[in-house]
Design an enzyme around this catalytic site. Structure first.
Site, PDB file in Angstrom:
ATOM      1  N   GLY A  99      35.093  36.957  38.709  1.00 22.03           N
ATOM      2  CA  GLY A  99      34.058  36.882  40.100  1.00 22.03           C
ATOM      3  C   GLY A  99      33.212  37.285  40.166  1.00 22.03           C
ATOM      4  N   PHE A 153      32.538  40.295  42.437  1.00 24.85           N
ATOM      5  CA  PHE A 153      32.768  41.049  42.547  1.00 24.85           C
ATOM      6  C   PHE A 153      34.322  42.401  41.946  1.00 24.85           C
ATOM      7  CE2 PHE A 153      29.621  41.683  45.005  1.00 24.85           C
ATOM      8  CZ  PHE A 153      30.015  40.667  46.168  1.00 24.85           C
ATOM      9  N   GLY A 154      34.950  40.921  41.086  1.00 21.07           N
ATOM     10  CA  GLY A 154      36.093  41.881  40.522  1.00 21.07           C
ATOM     11  C   GLY A 154      37.293  40.599  40.185  1.00 21.07           C
ATOM     12  N   SER A 155      38.262  40.804  38.967  1.00 19.49           N
ATOM     13  CA  SER A 155      38.385  39.853  38.953  1.00 19.49           C
ATOM     14  C   SER A 155      40.449  40.123  39.041  1.00 19.49           C
ATOM     15  CB  SER A 155      39.441  40.937  37.350  1.00 19.49           C
ATOM     16  OG  SER A 155      37.787  40.998  36.125  1.00 19.49           O
ATOM     17  N   VAL A 156      40.558  38.764  38.837  1.00 17.22           N
ATOM     18  CA  VAL A 156      41.975  38.743  39.143  1.00 17.22           C
ATOM     19  C   VAL A 156      43.033  38.069  38.268  1.00 17.22           C
ATOM     20  CG1 VAL A 156      43.173  36.677  40.615  1.00 17.22           C
ATOM     21  CG2 VAL A 156      40.752  37.323  41.345  1.00 17.22           C
ATOM     22  N   ASP A 197      31.327  30.895  51.366  1.00 16.03           N
ATOM     23  CA  ASP A 197      31.673  30.515  50.506  1.00 16.03           C
ATOM     24  C   ASP A 197      32.707  29.208  50.238  1.00 16.03           C
ATOM     25  OD1 ASP A 197      31.995  32.895  47.446  1.00 16.03           O
ATOM     26  OD2 ASP A 197      30.478  30.963  47.194  1.00 16.03           O
ATOM     27  N   LEU A 199      43.465  36.012  34.938  1.00 13.81           N
ATOM     28  CA  LEU A 199      43.333  34.383  35.496  1.00 13.81           C
ATOM     29  C   LEU A 199      41.546  34.167  35.435  1.00 13.81           C
ATOM     30  CD1 LEU A 199      45.616  34.597  38.549  1.00 13.81           C
ATOM     31  CD2 LEU A 199      46.229  33.579  36.650  1.00 13.81           C
ATOM     32  N   GLY A 200      40.995  34.895  35.972  1.00 11.70           N
ATOM     33  CA  GLY A 200      39.507  34.608  36.505  1.00 11.70           C
ATOM     34  C   GLY A 200      38.849  35.993  36.654  1.00 11.70           C
ATOM     35  N   LYS A 221      43.463  40.622  42.811  1.00 10.27           N
ATOM     36  CA  LYS A 221      42.677  40.438  42.977  1.00 10.27           C
ATOM     37  C   LYS A 221      42.090  41.792  42.907  1.00 10.27           C
ATOM     38  CE  LYS A 221      38.084  39.327  45.392  1.00 10.27           C
ATOM     39  NZ  LYS A 221      37.671  37.927  46.075  1.00 10.27           N
TER      40      LYS A 221
END
Length: 1020
Positions: free
Chosen positions: A719, A721-724, A847, A716-717, A741
């Site tokens: 960031g 610190f990681g991926s979702v 954020d 899905l995306g 996540k």
């Protein structure tokens, strides 16, 4: 990050100039036939028909003028009726690019840069066989890049940066053998970096930054022997940098910032780059040593490798960088202990143009060498904070007369402050906190007339606070806490009208608080707890209308609580505990609607405790240790006021009650402790549930299965610190889909982000917050640590995708109408209101931005990603964080200016980010839009138009909606819709004020949005 411009004609502007000159160098050999001229005029007319022209740039485009004289149109000299250039850069045009431009058969230059164009790039442009420059940058173009552009075989310059283009880079681009300049920066392009780019041997400038490209860097790029500028920053690239790249000797700029690149940089990597001026490797996963060949890049000016895993010593070969201006090595594991280890500092004394040296957050230890005093006198930024450096501050530090920032905090420095420090009269920030410094603070500190931030807390300074601090009229924040200052508080401090933060706590200050404290009209935080202050609390504090946090506990104040405190309408926390205050608790506290914490315990207060306002919440008020108080709500467990008069007759029952209350309190505390431990364990490990098994390994396997092996098809995306991933949990009731996540634990700060998000979301439940289903701390099949957070799935994705891309996975066009935008902003405001004022403890998100606002099936907004969140626990020493420029919380463009300066995290920061979000939703422009240069910002962009040119700055889609909306029953008129957009712009401007205390309160934000929404719903 704004990359520096290449000197000597490295940019597209020079290419454009050369092409324009070429179009006028055709020698006239006689006027040609005009039989086919109607085609060019018709193409231009059709182009105009698809545009909106609010600024009148096309006013000359009419039948009374020959089309060759129209503004921005240039015709050939050799063929006078044929158009060779259309240049409408920065003309304020909106609408779509006409496919009829493909009929301009002689066109060499098409420049529609910096307008408000939307829709797709017409593939008909591929018919322009003579086209040499195509510039469609800084618009809102969507869809894929037409492969037909690969037919423009004479193309020299192609710039499509800062749009919303999607899909992969067309393979047909491999046919553009004459291409010199290719800029696709800041789009949503996906796929891998195509290897065929390496066959385009003429390319000198290649910028693919700020996209979602993944996979490795193709080694074929090493075949571009004339490449001068290569930027692949802010993508999802992985693997090592191919060694072939390091052999492109013509390179002047190389940027791989913010990817997932790893491996080591070969020792000889920079040996073959004699022209290199800029090298950015920040925010990756590189390890090993900084290459010793660094010294061979003798023309290097900017060198940044922050936020990696570099270790070992800094090579002394750095001495050869005679042109170096900017060195940022922060957030690594670099070391120095013995004198020889610090030899790089002596080497840097040869670098006479050095402006910035950042060594924060490494493993430097030992004594800071005296050679630091011989660094360039041009130095403006010097920071070695968060290391283990001992010894004294070198006396020669005063040589840096132009220094703006000096950061030495969080080390083991000892001794007194050097006398030469007083020479640094240009300082705007001085941070020496959390060391072991001693001695007096000299009155010469009053010479720092440009100082904005002064941080001296957590040291062992003695003596009185210098009166000369009052000379520093530009000070915004003073933190002197946790020292041994004595004497009285100098009244001169209270003449600094700009001051918004003052912390004098945990010292040995005596006497009264001067009545001049009322002059602090901008003060928001005033802490003077744990001193020896006495006398009455000055009622002039009531004149500090912006005061939010006041802490005076653990002193010797007497008298009553000043009535003028009733004027502190923005007060959030007030702690007057452990003093000798007397009299009644003022009833006006009931009316302070922003007050969320009130501690009056251990004083001599008497009388009835109010029951309304904050007093209706027993957990928000503490009045224990005031034996003469009575009444209040039942949960306060105070005696009825009628019992107080007969207290002496019932000593035994009173003692019994007190003992009973004490026993009950112990039981409550034990229950709270066990409940807290259970919650923490629940979030730290996979809970047993129908969806996830008890075993850590089986928990990992369930998530692996749910996401189809963490397939890219379910991605899905990504960031910081990681991926979702999208997942489907077998056996779950109701909705089966979840968002998983997965933290990348190799990234610095990822584990801290996981902990912060778990802690922040522990007790947060609200309609407009993303629901955390569970958190998983486990191991994968290889025995590696695995941490993930399972979240509620949001089928409509993030607000980022709705604002800056065209369609969803089903190809449905994404567009938010005005009413939807207002509703989403209301949802986010409600979420912030809950976080700041209605959760168990105040939470600052830190954020807020479009990618962290997710939309469910009904387009209801939910705020997510609490990886940077901060719980505001009173008394926490981390309330005053590091002032390192590398350590601020949030995202560039959305983070408030005070975070960049290291100020305390506060709810004000979220309001600033929210204000930027509002402006982005109205204008359709990101705060990092490259058009905002030379001091211009998104806020300034909105300010210039809010009263007279609202439609000029409104998002092109929104402008079209407002222009085309007919007035009808139940639908607001165009005028009311424009008024609503104006109101939103004003709201965003008010929320993003530079001074935190001037920003709009969240309750007022909600009221304003409701007012706007009602206007839209009520119609005429």
């Amino acid at each position: 990050m704004q990359l520096p411009r290449l000197p000597g004609g490295g940019g597209a502007a020079i290419v454009s100039l050369l092409l324009l000159l070429c179009s006028h160098m055709e020698v006239s050999l006689g006027r040609g036939s005009s039989n086919a001229t109607a085609a060019d005029e018709l193409a231009l007319t059709d182009f105009k028909s698809m545009l909106l022209d609010p600024t009148g740039s096309l006013v000359s485009w009419n039948s009374s003028n020959h089309y060759c004289s129209w503004q921005g149109v240039t015709c050939s000299r050799r063929h006078p009726e044929k158009v060779v250039a259309v240049n409408l850069e920065s003309s304020g045009l909106a609408g779509r690019v006409s496919p009829f431009l493909g009929n301009l058969s002689f066109l060499r230059i098409l420049n529609i840069n910096d307008n408000k164009l939307l829709g797709e790039i017409p593939p008909e442009l591929g018919r322009l066989g003579r086209l040499q420059e195509l510039n469609l940058s800084l618009n809102s173009l969507e869809g894929g890049i037409p492969s037909a552009l690969g037919k423009c075989s004479k193309l020299i310059s192609l710039s499509l940066k800062n749009n919303h283009l999607q899909g992969e880079i067309p393979t047909h681009f491999g046919s553009l053998k004459n291409l010199v300049y290719l800029n696709l920066y800041a789009n949503n392009l996906s796929g891998e970096v195509p290897p065929f780019l390496g066959n385009m041997s003429s390319i000198q400038h290649l910028d693919l930054g700020e996209n979602t490209l993944r996979g490795p860097i193709p080694k074929t790029l090493g075949g571009l022997t004339g490449l001068r500028y290569l930027s692949l920053e802010s993508n999802n690239l992985s693997g090592a940098i191919p060694p072939e790249i390091w052999n492109v000797s013509s390179l002047m700029l190389l940027s791989f910032v913010n990817n997932a690149l790893s491996g080591i940089i070969p020792p000889n990597a920079l040996s073959n780059l004699p022209s290199l001026q800029t090298l950015f490797l920040n925010q990756n996963q590189f390890h090993g040593s900084i290459p010793t060949s660094l010294g061979n890049a003798s023309k290097l000016q900017y060198f940044e490798v922050a936020m990696n895993n570099f270790s070992g010593l800094v090579p002394s070969e750095i001495r050869s960088l005679q042109s170096i201006q900017w060195i940022v090595l922060a957030y690594n594991s670099l070391e120095a202990e013995q004198t020889d280890d610090w030899s790089f500092m002596s080497a840097l004394t040869n670098c006479s143009q050095l402006i910035c040296l950042e060594l924060d957050y490494n493993r430097f230890s030992g004594v800071l060498p005296s050679s630091v005093s011989n660094l360039s006198t041009s130095l403006q930024y010097f920071s070695v904070s968060h290391n283990e450096i001992s010894g004294v501050i070198p006396e020669g530090i005063g040589n840096f007369v132009g220094l703006l920032t000096l950061g030495l905090e969080n080390n083991y420095l000892t001794g007194t402050l050097p006398h030469s420090l007083s020479k640094l009269r240009s300082l705007s920030e001085l941070s020496l906190s959390n060391n072991r410094l001693t001695g007096h603070i000299n009155q010469a500190i009053g010479n720092f007339t440009q100082l904005n931030y002064l941080y001296l807390h957590i040291n062992s300074f003695i003596g009185s606070i210098p009166r000369s601090l009052g000379n520093l009229s530009s000070l915004l924040e003073i933190v002197l806490s946790s020292n041994n200052f004595n004497g009285t508080i100098p009244s001169s401090i209270f003449s600094i009208s700009t001051l918004f933060g003052l912390d004098l706590s945990h010292n040995q200050l005596e006497g009264t608080i001067p009545h001049e404290v009322g002059n602090l009209q901008s003060i928001t935080i005033l802490w003077a707890q744990s001193n020896r202050l006495s006398g009455e609390i000055p009622d002039t504090l009531g004149e500090c209308q912006l005061l939010q946090k006041l802490q005076l506990q653990n002193n010797f104040f007497h008298g009553s609580i000043p009535f003028r405190f009733s004027g502190l309408k923005g007060l959030v926390t007030l702690d007057l505990s452990s003093n000798n205050l007397s009299g009644q608790i003022p009833i006006f506290f009931e009316n302070l609607t922003t007050l969320h914490y009130l501690n009056l315990s251990f004083n001599n207060l008497a009388g009835e405790v109010p029951t309304a306002g904050i007093f209706a919440n027993a957990t928000a008020v503490s009045v224990q240790g005031n034996d003469k108080l009575c009444g209040g709500i039942e949960n306060m467990h105070l005696p009825h006021c009628s019992m107080i008069s007969s207290e002496k007759k019932h000593k035994f029952p009173v003692v019994t009650v007190i003992l009973s209350l004490g026993g009950a309190l112990v039981i409550i505390l034990l229950l709270a402790y066990f409940l807290f431990s259970w919650c923490k364990k629940r979030l730290a490990n996979c809970p047993s549930a129908s969806s996830l098994q008890d075993s850590p390994l089986s928990a990992y396997s369930q998530l692996l299965k749910a996401t189809d092996g963490f397939s890219t098809n379910n991605l899905l995306g990504t960031g910081t610190f990681g991926s979702v991933y999208r997942g489907e949990i077998e056996g779950a009731t109701g909705e089966n889909f979840v968002a998983v996540k997965v933290l990348n634990l190799q990234i610095h700060g990822a584990l801290k982000s996981f902990t912060a998000e778990c802690e922040a979301m522990r007790n947060l439940r609200h309609r407009n917050l993303v629901k955390v289903i569970t958190a998983c701390s486990s191991i994968d099949f290889r025995g590696n640590d695995f941490k993930a957070i399972v979240l509620e799935f949001m089928p409509n994705g993030s607000l980022e995708h709705w604002l800056h891309s065209k369609s969803n996975e089903e190809g449905v066009e994404r567009h938010l109408n005005l009413d939807q935008r207002v509703s989403i902003l209301l949802d986010v405001a409600h979420a912030l209101d809950h976080l700041h004022f209605h959760s168990a403890l105040p939470v600052v998100h830190c954020d807020i931005k479009p990618s962290n606002v997710l939309l469910d099936a009904d387009m209801v907004a939910h705020v997510g990603d609490f990886g940077l969140a901060r719980i505001l626990a009173e008394g926490c020493s981390s309330f005053w964080p590091s002032t390192s420029s590398m350590g601020f919380r949030g995202t560039i463009g959305y983070a408030p200016p005070e975070y960049g300066a290291g100020n305390t995290v506060s709810t004000y920061g979220d309001i600033f980010s929210y204000g930027i979000l509002v402006l982005e939703m109205v204008t359709g422009r990101r705060p990092t839009d490259s058009t905002f240069e030379q001091g211009l910002s998104l806020r300034m962009y909105a300010e210039t138009a809010v009263n007279t040119r609202v439609m000029d700055v409104a998002d092109a889609k929104l402008a079209m909606e407002l222009k085309n909306e007919p007035a009808k029953s139940g639908v607001p008129s165009n005028r009311k819709m424009v008024d609503a957009v104006t109101s939103l712009l004003q709201l965003g401007i008010s929320c993003s004020e530079e001074i935190p205390s001037r920003r709009m309160a969240i309750k007022d934000i909600i009221k304003e949005l409701y007012r706007t929404k009602m206007t839209l719903l009520q119609g005429e």
